[in-house]
Write a protein that holds these residues in place. Sequence first.
Motif, PDB file in Angstrom:
ATOM      1  N   GLY A 149       0.783  -1.220   0.000  1.00 52.14           N
ATOM      2  CA  GLY A 149       0.000   0.000   0.000  1.00 52.14           C
ATOM      3  C   GLY A 149       0.819   1.277   0.000  1.00 52.14           C
ATOM      4  N   TYR A 150       0.156   2.365  -0.339  1.00 50.27           N
ATOM      5  CA  TYR A 150       0.775   3.693  -0.444  1.00 50.27           C
ATOM      6  C   TYR A 150       1.507   4.069   0.836  1.00 50.27           C
ATOM      7  N   LYS A 151       0.844   3.977   1.973  1.00 50.36           N
ATOM      8  CA  LYS A 151       1.441   4.385   3.238  1.00 50.36           C
ATOM      9  C   LYS A 151       2.692   3.570   3.553  1.00 50.36           C
ATOM     10  N   GLN A 152       2.633   2.259   3.309  1.00 46.48           N
ATOM     11  CA  GLN A 152       3.782   1.399   3.582  1.00 46.48           C
ATOM     12  C   GLN A 152       4.967   1.744   2.675  1.00 46.48           C
ATOM     13  N   LEU A 154      10.392   4.274   1.994  1.00 52.92           N
ATOM     14  CA  LEU A 154      11.323   5.209   1.367  1.00 52.92           C
ATOM     15  C   LEU A 154      12.011   6.083   2.421  1.00 52.92           C
ATOM     16  N   VAL A 155      11.223   6.549   3.386  1.00 52.74           N
ATOM     17  CA  VAL A 155      11.774   7.402   4.439  1.00 52.74           C
ATOM     18  C   VAL A 155      12.708   6.609   5.348  1.00 52.74           C
ATOM     19  N   ASP A 156      12.260   5.442   5.791  1.00 48.60           N
ATOM     20  CA  ASP A 156      13.049   4.635   6.731  1.00 48.60           C
ATOM     21  C   ASP A 156      14.362   4.158   6.115  1.00 48.60           C
ATOM     22  N   GLY A 171      15.894   5.568   3.498  1.00 52.65           N
ATOM     23  CA  GLY A 171      16.672   6.657   2.927  1.00 52.65           C
ATOM     24  C   GLY A 171      16.900   6.526   1.440  1.00 52.65           C
ATOM     25  N   VAL A 172      15.908   5.980   0.713  1.00 48.18           N
ATOM     26  CA  VAL A 172      16.006   5.838  -0.742  1.00 48.18           C
ATOM     27  C   VAL A 172      14.892   6.652  -1.383  1.00 48.18           C
ATOM     28  N   SER A 173      15.076   6.973  -2.658  1.00 47.34           N
ATOM     29  CA  SER A 173      14.088   7.793  -3.352  1.00 47.34           C
ATOM     30  C   SER A 173      13.216   6.998  -4.310  1.00 47.34           C
ATOM     31  N   ALA A 174      13.522   5.704  -4.477  1.00 43.63           N
ATOM     32  CA  ALA A 174      12.722   4.860  -5.364  1.00 43.63           C
ATOM     33  C   ALA A 174      12.996   3.399  -5.044  1.00 43.63           C
TER      34      ALA A 174
END
Length: 228
Positions: free
Chosen positions: A22-25, A30-32, A34-37
């Motif tokens: 899902g979107y939230k996961q 990405l935040v946890d 530290g990646v952008s994709a």
Amino acid sequence: MRALLVRDVMTRSVVTVSPDLGYKQIADLLVDMGVSAVPVVGDDRKVIGVVSEADLLHKVEFNGAEVHAGLFERRRSRLAKEKAAGETARDLMTAPAMTIAAGVPLTRAARLMEQHEVKRLPVLDEDGCLIGIVARRDLLRRYLRTDADIQADVVDGVLLGVLWLDPLEVDVTVTDGHVTLRGKVDRRTTAQIAARLTRALDGVVGVTEELEWGFDDTTVQHRYSFDA
């Protein structure tokens, strides 16, 4: 003197998501991490798409707006609004994914990233399965080689290995990746080839060719070509 390949610089530990995540996961991941994709992969480790921060931001951009595309709406805007309504990686991802094989030279990877305006490429093995990811910053590793390693490549790989020249006749100095060739060779084309092969070596930033030559065979070749 082998050129660096994608497999030499790629990151082998790849963060991936399933098509149903899902979107939230995805946003949290990405935040946890530290990646952008992240690549979207199926159970067979085949890459079916890529979800990036840009894909997730469409929901922020069109939050609360009508997501149904108008009849004459531009395709890019229409796709953005469709992604804004997406809830899983399958809905949000960009597909098909631009990928690259592990055995491809870094120059090819850089060209693909430039042509398709992407910052990273999933790396595939011979069976088309994901084994790594290569980013723009990874391509810079070819310039992190020491001057001593570069000098050894020029002497052993170019002078001895390809041109069969006596290293004592050509002085090779390397400063911060810039190679200077001095000395004397038999022909002008030999000097040109030495400079061209040196320039293609990994880690070489530039080449200054100050070689003397005993015979200008370029004029002879030109005359023969003209007479023919």
